[in-house]
Write a protein that holds these residues in place. Structure first.
Motif, PDB file in Angstrom:
ATOM      1  N   VAL A   1       0.830  -1.202   0.000  1.00 35.76           N
ATOM      2  CA  VAL A   1       0.000   0.000   0.000  1.00 35.76           C
ATOM      3  C   VAL A   1       0.868   1.258   0.000  1.00 35.76           C
ATOM      4  CG1 VAL A   1      -1.751   1.293   1.286  1.00 35.76           C
ATOM      5  CG2 VAL A   1      -1.889  -1.207   1.157  1.00 35.76           C
ATOM      6  N   GLY A   2       1.902   1.265   0.850  1.00 37.10           N
ATOM      7  CA  GLY A   2       2.797   2.419   0.921  1.00 37.10           C
ATOM      8  C   GLY A   2       3.469   2.686  -0.417  1.00 37.10           C
ATOM      9  N   ALA A   3       3.961   1.605  -1.043  1.00 32.74           N
ATOM     10  CA  ALA A   3       4.696   1.755  -2.298  1.00 32.74           C
ATOM     11  C   ALA A   3       3.794   2.280  -3.413  1.00 32.74           C
ATOM     12  CB  ALA A   3       5.318   0.421  -2.702  1.00 32.74           C
ATOM     13  N   LEU A   4       2.515   1.860  -3.411  1.00 27.23           N
ATOM     14  CA  LEU A   4       1.614   2.260  -4.487  1.00 27.23           C
ATOM     15  C   LEU A   4       0.906   3.582  -4.219  1.00 27.23           C
ATOM     16  CD1 LEU A   4      -0.082  -1.126  -5.474  1.00 27.23           C
ATOM     17  CD2 LEU A   4       1.827   0.030  -6.600  1.00 27.23           C
ATOM     18  N   ALA A   5       0.563   3.817  -2.945  1.00 26.01           N
ATOM     19  CA  ALA A   5      -0.333   4.935  -2.656  1.00 26.01           C
ATOM     20  C   ALA A   5       0.366   6.155  -2.071  1.00 26.01           C
ATOM     21  CB  ALA A   5      -1.434   4.467  -1.703  1.00 26.01           C
ATOM     22  N   ARG A   6       1.605   5.990  -1.604  1.00 27.93           N
ATOM     23  CA  ARG A   6       2.239   7.145  -0.962  1.00 27.93           C
ATOM     24  C   ARG A   6       3.604   7.444  -1.574  1.00 27.93           C
ATOM     25  NH1 ARG A   6       2.307   6.542   5.240  1.00 27.93           N
ATOM     26  NH2 ARG A   6       2.853   8.728   5.017  1.00 27.93           N
ATOM     27  N   PRO A   7       3.622   7.732  -2.885  1.00 27.05           N
ATOM     28  CA  PRO A   7       4.910   7.956  -3.559  1.00 27.05           C
ATOM     29  C   PRO A   7       5.701   9.119  -2.955  1.00 27.05           C
ATOM     30  CG  PRO A   7       3.076   8.610  -4.971  1.00 27.05           C
ATOM     31  CD  PRO A   7       2.483   7.897  -3.802  1.00 27.05           C
ATOM     32  N   GLY A   8       4.992  10.123  -2.452  1.00 24.79           N
ATOM     33  CA  GLY A   8       5.667  11.283  -1.870  1.00 24.79           C
ATOM     34  C   GLY A   8       6.473  10.892  -0.643  1.00 24.79           C
ATOM     35  N   ALA A   9       5.828  10.142   0.251  1.00 23.34           N
ATOM     36  CA  ALA A   9       6.498   9.707   1.478  1.00 23.34           C
ATOM     37  C   ALA A   9       7.666   8.785   1.145  1.00 23.34           C
ATOM     38  CB  ALA A   9       5.499   8.982   2.381  1.00 23.34           C
ATOM     39  N   VAL A  10       7.451   7.911   0.144  1.00 24.48           N
ATOM     40  CA  VAL A  10       8.510   6.981  -0.256  1.00 24.48           C
ATOM     41  C   VAL A  10       9.717   7.751  -0.784  1.00 24.48           C
ATOM     42  CG1 VAL A  10       9.130   5.108  -1.838  1.00 24.48           C
ATOM     43  CG2 VAL A  10       6.892   5.090  -0.721  1.00 24.48           C
ATOM     44  N   ALA A  11       9.456   8.730  -1.637  1.00 28.06           N
ATOM     45  CA  ALA A  11      10.553   9.512  -2.222  1.00 28.06           C
ATOM     46  C   ALA A  11      11.326  10.254  -1.136  1.00 28.06           C
ATOM     47  CB  ALA A  11      10.003  10.490  -3.246  1.00 28.06           C
ATOM     48  N   ALA A  12      10.607  10.814  -0.169  1.00 25.83           N
ATOM     49  CA  ALA A  12      11.263  11.554   0.910  1.00 25.83           C
ATOM     50  C   ALA A  12      12.147  10.611   1.737  1.00 25.83           C
ATOM     51  CB  ALA A  12      10.215  12.222   1.800  1.00 25.83           C
ATOM     52  N   GLU A  13      11.601   9.446   2.043  1.00 29.27           N
ATOM     53  CA  GLU A  13      12.380   8.482   2.836  1.00 29.27           C
ATOM     54  C   GLU A  13      13.589   7.967   2.061  1.00 29.27           C
ATOM     55  OE1 GLU A  13       8.725   6.680   5.544  1.00 29.27           O
ATOM     56  OE2 GLU A  13       9.678   5.433   4.009  1.00 29.27           O
ATOM     57  N   GLU A  14      13.397   7.751   0.767  1.00 28.90           N
ATOM     58  CA  GLU A  14      14.507   7.272  -0.054  1.00 28.90           C
ATOM     59  C   GLU A  14      15.633   8.303  -0.092  1.00 28.90           C
ATOM     60  OE1 GLU A  14      14.882   4.012  -2.325  1.00 28.90           O
ATOM     61  OE2 GLU A  14      14.264   3.946  -0.251  1.00 28.90           O
ATOM     62  N   ALA A  15      15.260   9.594  -0.140  1.00 28.26           N
ATOM     63  CA  ALA A  15      16.267  10.644  -0.143  1.00 28.26           C
ATOM     64  C   ALA A  15      17.052  10.614   1.170  1.00 28.26           C
ATOM     65  CB  ALA A  15      15.608  12.006  -0.342  1.00 28.26           C
ATOM     66  N   GLU A  16      16.329  10.396   2.259  1.00 27.71           N
ATOM     67  CA  GLU A  16      16.971  10.295   3.577  1.00 27.71           C
ATOM     68  C   GLU A  16      17.915   9.092   3.623  1.00 27.71           C
ATOM     69  OE1 GLU A  16      14.637   9.987   7.387  1.00 27.71           O
ATOM     70  OE2 GLU A  16      13.538  11.599   6.388  1.00 27.71           O
ATOM     71  N   THR A  17      17.407   7.961   3.109  1.00 28.50           N
ATOM     72  CA  THR A  17      18.216   6.738   3.076  1.00 28.50           C
ATOM     73  C   THR A  17      19.475   6.974   2.252  1.00 28.50           C
ATOM     74  OG1 THR A  17      16.236   5.382   3.263  1.00 28.50           O
ATOM     75  CG2 THR A  17      18.196   4.295   2.408  1.00 28.50           C
ATOM     76  N   ASP A  18      19.312   7.609   1.088  1.00 31.83           N
ATOM     77  CA  ASP A  18      20.452   7.877   0.218  1.00 31.83           C
ATOM     78  C   ASP A  18      21.530   8.690   0.947  1.00 31.83           C
ATOM     79  OD1 ASP A  18      19.630   6.481  -1.931  1.00 31.83           O
ATOM     80  OD2 ASP A  18      18.838   8.181  -3.057  1.00 31.83           O
ATOM     81  N   ALA A  19      21.076   9.687   1.690  1.00 28.94           N
ATOM     82  CA  ALA A  19      22.015  10.541   2.405  1.00 28.94           C
ATOM     83  C   ALA A  19      22.775   9.736   3.457  1.00 28.94           C
ATOM     84  CB  ALA A  19      21.264  11.699   3.058  1.00 28.94           C
ATOM     85  N   ARG A  20      22.038   8.892   4.166  1.00 32.65           N
ATOM     86  CA  ARG A  20      22.657   8.054   5.203  1.00 32.65           C
ATOM     87  C   ARG A  20      23.631   7.048   4.568  1.00 32.65           C
ATOM     88  NH1 ARG A  20      24.541   7.012   9.802  1.00 32.65           N
ATOM     89  NH2 ARG A  20      24.046   5.083  10.866  1.00 32.65           N
TER      90      ARG A  20
END
Lengths: 347, 256
Positions: free
Chosen positions: B114-133
């Protein structure tokens, strides 16, 4: 003209079946390609979807002469199609979840044996629970939505568009899942369950989700199939279907999302077009009796069981296709060798 | 005296007639490096397996702070704060170094359907955080030039570093490292030792299994000696080095 219509009709049929197999292959790829779950019972989810669509959409019991079944909800078409397909998807997913709950912890080939056996049991249920499925006679009045309105040819084309649209939507949704962290987690679990657990991932749950999702997609394929053929009969859901889907997956490229669909199209096209080997042979001999005909007759004469042997050449051609793919593209037509070589190399 | 963060008490694991871990005791002080040594077959890796839930112990307890870990699933133990690496690194060879690291990011919206399909904004933000870490850790481990390489192409030492980096993504309370230097060339080995010391400076708690005794004595604040699955001795390196029992069971044999 008739020949052209014939060929167009043939292509439309092949393409529709290829779309259905494309769905099945996407489902299996999610389970095996991306999560490493050896599912040898894929046909069960396909059947679950097809029978569910039939049960939800068939006329009430007693109205179809000679057919025994109990439910028959007669959901009105064409709008009801969405409902029957949703039910088919759900049932495929639920069956996969039920099988998954008991079997998903099994490693590789043990899971393969368990899924194969459970699919066999499911087949026996379809055959024996006549009150629900009409047994081996099957359910033969599954509505073909808008068939009467459109007429045979236009309907075939319209249904192809519908099947293609369904495939496209599923392809895009699954593609999005695979590109999200969800896909990354699946691939990690595939490579090392132990490492994934150590990194805080609930691998049993992840495998169950992937397995159920693959089952749900196969269930959807079953629904699309049931309304296309207009009947569901146990003979359509034998183990061979599972292995056709496997063949399509290996052909297209395991763990390649595009490859799954391409593999399904290549395999179905080959399977269906090679049906005409005898026709082509006869036509060639008749058209050039003094040249090509002589050569072909000379070539075919020593074959064991000639002329009944000729149609079997079809399977040799399909076999040859596989040999060529394995020789020149071992990872499949679109598979990534880097990704495929690591599969099953751990634990 | 540092606070005890991990306590292993009376831990026992039998495989048929073999007692691999025999009522072992271990107390791990916070913010220090604890070395676990012992001859082959002393039960060191089995001890790690029991702590991390891969193997269910037959008896005993493992507490992280006040939290009992025995009986929990491995992923739950990882969530509780115990990170672990393996003797043979279990990296995801078919994934890039960056993907390996990102895999371990915790609590990701995009890991659910559900998160992957319905909340692309939240996913993108978290991925950016993950990338930085991931960038930060790869730089810390000197793996940044290899970020886009497939993990399967890495050398033995680079694999060890990647596995260390991956487990650091969890921000674990305690790090269990199973032979972090085995089969690593001296140059990379020095890098790994240097990074372990840096982690200690940051206040990380590390428990490591290692066969290089000289290194263990130099690097570790506390050394625990396992013998036939039981704790033979525990204490600062200087005490362990002089312990007659340890010399007899382990060190002495090494020197002959």
């Amino acid at each position: 003209m008739a020949i052209v219509t014939g060929w167009v009709a043939f292509v439309v049929t092949v393409a529709t079946i290829a779309c259905i197999y494309g769905l099945l292959t996407i489902g299996l790829n999610l389970q095996f390609g991306f999560t490493g779950l050896l599912n040898f019972g894929h046909v069960a989810f396909f059947a679950a979807g097809a029978y569910t669509a039939a049960i939800v959409s068939m006329p009430p019991p007693g109205t179809v002469p000679g057919a025994r079944y109990m439910i028959g909800l007669a959901v009105p078409m064409p709008a009801g199609l969405l409902l029957t397909l949703a039910a088919a998807t759900l049932m495929g997913g639920v069956l996969a979840a039920l099988i998954g709950v008991s079997a998903i912890r099994l490693e590789s080939h043990y899971l393969a044996i368990a899924t194969f056996a459970l699919a066999g049991i499911f087949y026996d249920v379809l055959v024996n629970e006549r009150w629900l499925t009409n047994g081996t006679f099957g359910m033969t009045q599954v509505p073909k939505p808008l068939r009467a309105t459109l007429g045979a040819d236009a309907w075939a084309l319209a249904y192809l568009l519908f099947a293609a649209a369904t495939l496209a939507v599923v392809y895009l949704l699954v593609g999005r899942l695979l590109e999200a962290p969800f896909g990354r987690v699946l691939r990690g679990v595939r490579e090392s369950t132990a490492a994934a657990e150590m990194l805080g991932k609930d691998t049993d749950r992840i495998k169950l989700v992937a397995f159920s999702l693959g089952g749900a997609i196969a269930g959807l394929a079953g629904g699309v199939y049931a309304h296309y053929i207009g009947s569901v009969v146990t003979g359509q859901f034998v183990a061979g279907v599972t292995f056709t889907v496997w063949a399509a997956l290996l052909l297209g490229g395991v763990a390649s999302h595009r490859g799954a669909v391409v593999g399904a199209f290549i395999l179905v096209a080959f399977q269906q077009s090679t049906r005409f080997i005898t026709t082509a042979y006869d036509a060639a001999v008749a058209a050039f009796p003094d040249t090509l005909g002589v050569v072909l007759t000379a070539l075919a004469a020593p074959l064991p069981g000639h002329p009944a042997f000729l149609p079997s050449v079809r399977f040799m051609i399909i076999g040859l296709l596989f040999i060529l793919v394995i020789r020149f593209r071992p990872a499949g037509v679109l598979g990534d060798p880097q990704e495929v070589t690591v599969m099953g190399s751990e634990e | 005296m540092a606070r005890t963060i991990l306590t292993v008490d009376g831990l026992t694991k039998r495989f048929g007639g073999l007692t691999a871990v025999d009522a072992a005791h271990l107390t791990v002080p916070e913010g220090q490096i604890t070395g676990v040594i012992g001859p082959n077959g002393a039960g060191k890796s089995t001890l790690f397996d029991c702590i991390t839930g891969i193997t269910a112990p037959d008896a005993g307890s493992v507490r992280l702070g006040e939290t009992e870990l025995v009986g929990r699933a491995p992923h739950a133990i990882a969530h509780a704060g115990v990170g672990r690496t393996f003797q043979t690194p279990r990296i995801f060879e078919g994934m890039t170094v960056r993907e390996n690291m990102a895999f371990a990011a915790v609590a990701q919206t995009g890991e659910s359907v559900v998160g992957a399909l319905a909340r692309p904004g939240a996913v993108a933000a978290e991925e950016a955080e993950t990338d930085a870490r991931v960038d930060e850790l790869l730089a810390f481990l000197t793996l940044d030039p290899l970020a886009t390489a497939y993990a399967g192409e890495l050398s033995g030492g680079q694999r060890k570093l990647l596995e260390l980096g991956r487990v650091l993504m969890l921000d674990p309370t305690v790090l269990l490292l199973d032979e972090p230097l085995a089969g690593v060339n001296p140059t990379l080995g020095a890098t790994i030792v240097d990074r372990l010391e840096a982690l200690r400076t940051d206040g990380r708690t590390i428990v490591l299994i290692e066969h290089d005794l000289e290194l263990v004595m130099r690097l570790c604040d506390t050394v625990v000696v396992l013998h036939h699955g039981a704790t033979l001795a525990a204490g600062p390196p200087s005490v362990i080095r002089a312990d007659p029992q340890v010399i007899d069971a382990y060190l002495g044999r090494m020197e002959t």
